[in-house]
Design a protein around this motif. Structure first.
Motif, PDB file in Angstrom:
ATOM      1  N   LEU A  41       0.798  -1.223   0.000  1.00 51.85           N
ATOM      2  CA  LEU A  41       0.000   0.000   0.000  1.00 51.85           C
ATOM      3  C   LEU A  41       0.835   1.280   0.000  1.00 51.85           C
ATOM      4  CD1 LEU A  41      -2.872   1.131   0.073  1.00 51.85           C
ATOM      5  CD2 LEU A  41      -2.795   0.967   2.566  1.00 51.85           C
ATOM      6  N   PRO A  42       1.890   1.417   0.838  1.00 52.57           N
ATOM      7  CA  PRO A  42       2.614   2.694   0.879  1.00 52.57           C
ATOM      8  C   PRO A  42       3.309   3.056  -0.437  1.00 52.57           C
ATOM      9  CG  PRO A  42       3.071   1.376   2.837  1.00 52.57           C
ATOM     10  CD  PRO A  42       2.357   0.488   1.878  1.00 52.57           C
ATOM     11  N   THR A  43       3.663   2.051  -1.248  1.00 50.35           N
ATOM     12  CA  THR A  43       4.392   2.322  -2.495  1.00 50.35           C
ATOM     13  C   THR A  43       3.558   2.047  -3.741  1.00 50.35           C
ATOM     14  OG1 THR A  43       5.304   0.067  -2.429  1.00 50.35           O
ATOM     15  CG2 THR A  43       6.620   1.826  -1.439  1.00 50.35           C
ATOM     16  N   ARG A  44       2.278   1.742  -3.550  1.00 45.68           N
ATOM     17  CA  ARG A  44       1.458   1.320  -4.694  1.00 45.68           C
ATOM     18  C   ARG A  44       1.357   2.390  -5.767  1.00 45.68           C
ATOM     19  NH1 ARG A  44      -3.596  -1.760  -2.823  1.00 45.68           N
ATOM     20  NH2 ARG A  44      -1.890  -3.201  -2.337  1.00 45.68           N
ATOM     21  N   ARG A  45       1.157   3.650  -5.352  1.00 49.65           N
ATOM     22  CA  ARG A  45       0.988   4.707  -6.360  1.00 49.65           C
ATOM     23  C   ARG A  45       2.221   4.817  -7.232  1.00 49.65           C
ATOM     24  NH1 ARG A  45       2.299   9.901  -7.289  1.00 49.65           N
ATOM     25  NH2 ARG A  45       3.428  10.125  -5.328  1.00 49.65           N
ATOM     26  N   ARG A  46       3.411   4.740  -6.638  1.00 52.97           N
ATOM     27  CA  ARG A  46       4.636   4.854  -7.428  1.00 52.97           C
ATOM     28  C   ARG A  46       4.809   3.660  -8.364  1.00 52.97           C
ATOM     29  NH1 ARG A  46       9.201   7.361  -3.289  1.00 52.97           N
ATOM     30  NH2 ARG A  46       8.083   9.321  -2.861  1.00 52.97           N
ATOM     31  N   GLY A  47       4.446   2.468  -7.883  1.00 55.48           N
ATOM     32  CA  GLY A  47       4.547   1.293  -8.739  1.00 55.48           C
ATOM     33  C   GLY A  47       3.614   1.380  -9.930  1.00 55.48           C
ATOM     34  N   ILE A  48       2.369   1.782  -9.679  1.00 50.52           N
ATOM     35  CA  ILE A  48       1.397   1.937 -10.764  1.00 50.52           C
ATOM     36  C   ILE A  48       1.863   3.021 -11.732  1.00 50.52           C
ATOM     37  CG2 ILE A  48      -0.945   2.710 -11.292  1.00 50.52           C
ATOM     38  CD1 ILE A  48      -1.806   1.331  -8.664  1.00 50.52           C
ATOM     39  N   SER A  49       2.390   4.120 -11.187  1.00 55.94           N
ATOM     40  CA  SER A  49       2.876   5.206 -12.036  1.00 55.94           C
ATOM     41  C   SER A  49       3.985   4.720 -12.959  1.00 55.94           C
ATOM     42  CB  SER A  49       3.379   6.373 -11.183  1.00 55.94           C
ATOM     43  OG  SER A  49       2.320   7.056 -10.570  1.00 55.94           O
ATOM     44  N   GLY A  50       4.826   3.814 -12.436  1.00 57.23           N
ATOM     45  CA  GLY A  50       5.916   3.285 -13.265  1.00 57.23           C
ATOM     46  C   GLY A  50       5.395   2.544 -14.477  1.00 57.23           C
ATOM     47  N   TYR A  51       4.390   1.694 -14.273  1.00 51.34           N
ATOM     48  CA  TYR A  51       3.821   0.961 -15.403  1.00 51.34           C
ATOM     49  C   TYR A  51       3.102   1.901 -16.365  1.00 51.34           C
ATOM     50  CZ  TYR A  51       4.809  -3.616 -13.338  1.00 51.34           C
ATOM     51  OH  TYR A  51       5.441  -4.732 -12.839  1.00 51.34           O
ATOM     52  N   ILE A  52       2.370   2.885 -15.823  1.00 52.53           N
ATOM     53  CA  ILE A  52       1.704   3.851 -16.707  1.00 52.53           C
ATOM     54  C   ILE A  52       2.738   4.615 -17.526  1.00 52.53           C
ATOM     55  CG2 ILE A  52       0.260   5.923 -16.781  1.00 52.53           C
ATOM     56  CD1 ILE A  52      -1.155   4.951 -14.287  1.00 52.53           C
ATOM     57  N   TRP A  53       3.858   4.976 -16.894  1.00 54.60           N
ATOM     58  CA  TRP A  53       4.923   5.699 -17.605  1.00 54.60           C
ATOM     59  C   TRP A  53       5.438   4.879 -18.778  1.00 54.60           C
ATOM     60  CZ3 TRP A  53       9.988   5.222 -19.014  1.00 54.60           C
ATOM     61  CH2 TRP A  53      10.651   6.400 -19.388  1.00 54.60           C
ATOM     62  N   ILE A  54       5.676   3.599 -18.554  1.00 51.69           N
ATOM     63  CA  ILE A  54       6.155   2.731 -19.640  1.00 51.69           C
ATOM     64  C   ILE A  54       5.118   2.653 -20.756  1.00 51.69           C
ATOM     65  CG2 ILE A  54       6.766   0.346 -20.230  1.00 51.69           C
ATOM     66  CD1 ILE A  54       7.916   0.120 -17.351  1.00 51.69           C
ATOM     67  N   GLY A  55       3.858   2.527 -20.383  1.00 50.31           N
ATOM     68  CA  GLY A  55       2.800   2.374 -21.380  1.00 50.31           C
ATOM     69  C   GLY A  55       2.467   3.642 -22.135  1.00 50.31           C
ATOM     70  N   THR A  56       2.841   4.792 -21.602  1.00 57.38           N
ATOM     71  CA  THR A  56       2.438   6.061 -22.225  1.00 57.38           C
ATOM     72  C   THR A  56       3.622   6.888 -22.697  1.00 57.38           C
ATOM     73  OG1 THR A  56       2.406   7.205 -20.072  1.00 57.38           O
ATOM     74  CG2 THR A  56       0.344   6.183 -20.833  1.00 57.38           C
ATOM     75  N   PHE A  57       4.812   6.307 -22.701  1.00 58.46           N
ATOM     76  CA  PHE A  57       5.981   7.085 -23.132  1.00 58.46           C
ATOM     77  C   PHE A  57       5.747   7.607 -24.552  1.00 58.46           C
ATOM     78  CE2 PHE A  57      10.203   7.711 -24.950  1.00 58.46           C
ATOM     79  CZ  PHE A  57      10.759   8.527 -23.987  1.00 58.46           C
ATOM     80  N   GLY A  58       5.943   8.896 -24.717  1.00 57.33           N
ATOM     81  CA  GLY A  58       5.693   9.539 -26.003  1.00 57.33           C
ATOM     82  C   GLY A  58       4.409  10.335 -26.040  1.00 57.33           C
ATOM     83  N   LEU A  59       3.509  10.089 -25.088  1.00 53.26           N
ATOM     84  CA  LEU A  59       2.293  10.898 -25.003  1.00 53.26           C
ATOM     85  C   LEU A  59       2.615  12.210 -24.287  1.00 53.26           C
ATOM     86  CD1 LEU A  59      -0.463   8.322 -23.979  1.00 53.26           C
ATOM     87  CD2 LEU A  59       0.006   9.230 -26.249  1.00 53.26           C
ATOM     88  N   HIS A  60       1.819  13.218 -24.574  1.00 51.42           N
ATOM     89  CA  HIS A  60       2.073  14.531 -23.980  1.00 51.42           C
ATOM     90  C   HIS A  60       0.818  15.013 -23.258  1.00 51.42           C
ATOM     91  CE1 HIS A  60       5.915  14.715 -26.027  1.00 51.42           C
ATOM     92  NE2 HIS A  60       5.294  14.354 -27.143  1.00 51.42           N
ATOM     93  N   GLY A  61       0.723  14.671 -21.992  1.00 48.24           N
ATOM     94  CA  GLY A  61      -0.337  15.209 -21.162  1.00 48.24           C
ATOM     95  C   GLY A  61      -1.598  14.378 -21.137  1.00 48.24           C
ATOM     96  N   ARG A  62      -2.533  14.854 -20.332  1.00 44.20           N
ATOM     97  CA  ARG A  62      -3.767  14.127 -20.071  1.00 44.20           C
ATOM     98  C   ARG A  62      -4.624  13.976 -21.313  1.00 44.20           C
ATOM     99  NH1 ARG A  62      -8.556  15.923 -15.817  1.00 44.20           N
ATOM    100  NH2 ARG A  62     -10.158  14.596 -16.743  1.00 44.20           N
ATOM    101  N   ARG A  63      -4.622  14.990 -22.194  1.00 41.48           N
ATOM    102  CA  ARG A  63      -5.487  14.915 -23.374  1.00 41.48           C
ATOM    103  C   ARG A  63      -5.113  13.718 -24.246  1.00 41.48           C
ATOM    104  NH1 ARG A  63      -6.527  20.455 -26.397  1.00 41.48           N
ATOM    105  NH2 ARG A  63      -7.333  20.817 -24.292  1.00 41.48           N
ATOM    106  N   GLY A  64      -3.821  13.514 -24.462  1.00 37.87           N
ATOM    107  CA  GLY A  64      -3.385  12.371 -25.244  1.00 37.87           C
ATOM    108  C   GLY A  64      -3.702  11.055 -24.558  1.00 37.87           C
ATOM    109  N   PHE A  65      -3.577  11.040 -23.226  1.00 37.11           N
ATOM    110  CA  PHE A  65      -3.894   9.827 -22.464  1.00 37.11           C
ATOM    111  C   PHE A  65      -5.384   9.511 -22.561  1.00 37.11           C
ATOM    112  CE2 PHE A  65      -4.660   7.815 -18.166  1.00 37.11           C
ATOM    113  CZ  PHE A  65      -4.034   6.610 -18.466  1.00 37.11           C
TER     114      PHE A  65
END
Length: 240
Positions: free
Chosen positions: A62-86
């Motif tokens: 639980l204490p590190t979950r947000r950072r772990g999820i963010s890491g996977y999202i970062w890998i999946g969205t590399f090259g996107l620019h901001g929320r609109r593209g997401f």
């Protein structure tokens, strides 16, 4: 067939909060989205496999979950620019997976959801998934107008990451900031939503992991319902 018309809730109507994943939706909707984003590119697949040594354990706690999820999202969205593209990628994912996503919506859950709306209750969805994803999925069953509070994302180092995870105590803070404080009924599967369930006058546990049932019975008031709304690998009393 026209969409149903629900009464506009009064400001003093009972507030009912639904979690989304494993509550209205059979599975982890955000996880399914991120898997799709990663699997579209072989380099992202390799990066995710290599990073899982670090990110996997982070997601599990639980204490590190947000950072772990963010890491996977970062890998999946590399090259996107901001929320609109997401958000555009979310809409593309939902549009190309209509039947699969629709089949994961739980009929018993949706009927409970519909009954609260028909009764004039103030219904809110509070989810760890991105809000655009939950809204897009709910649009399949004519509930796209229901307020959704979810994980906020933003640009970081050439990709998109979770900037505020709608989870655990943070979910309660995000609800209160939007004016949702006095909760009449809350539905969730997750032990991370204990703050939400404890804040509700009537907590209802749905589709819990079997190993968490005793914990819920200890933590919540006697007589709290623990139901199964159709998740075959989850616990709870089956609901017809």
């Amino acid at each position: 067939m026209s969409d149903p018309v629900y009464p506009k809730p009064r400001p003093d109507a009972p507030l009912v909060v639904f979690d989304f994943d494993h509550t209205l939706y059979d599975g982890d909707s955000g996880g399914h989205l991120v898997q799709w984003l990663i699997r579209r590119n072989p380099l992202r697949i390799l990066a995710a496999l290599a990073a899982s040594v670090l990110l996997g354990p982070m997601v599990a706690f639980l204490p590190t979950r947000r950072r772990g999820i963010s890491g996977y999202i970062w890998i999946g969205t590399f090259g996107l620019h901001g929320r609109r593209g997401f958000d555009a990628q979310i809409d593309r994912y939902v549009a190309t997976h209509k039947e699969e996503v629709r089949q994961r919506l739980l009929p018993v859950a949706l009927e409970t959801f519909r009954k609260h709306r028909a009764a004039g209750d103030r219904v809110v969805v509070a989810t760890g998934a991105p809000p655009e994803l939950a809204r897009a999925i709910l649009s399949f069953v004519a509930h796209q107008d229901v307020p959704v509070i979810g994980t906020a994302v933003g640009p970081r180092f050439g990709a998109v990451v979770a900037t505020r995870h709608c989870h655990n105590e943070e979910k309660m803070r995000m609800l209160r900031e939007r004016g949702y404080g006095d909760i009449a009924v809350a539905y969730s599967d997750s032990s991370a939503d204990l703050p939400l369930l404890k804040a509700a006058r009537v907590p209802v546990v749905v589709n819990p992991k079997p190993g968490r049932i005793d914990m819920f019975r200890r933590a919540l008031p006697p007589g709290t319902q623990i139901l199964n709304w159709g998740c075959r690998d989850r616990g709870g009393t089956p609901t017809a």
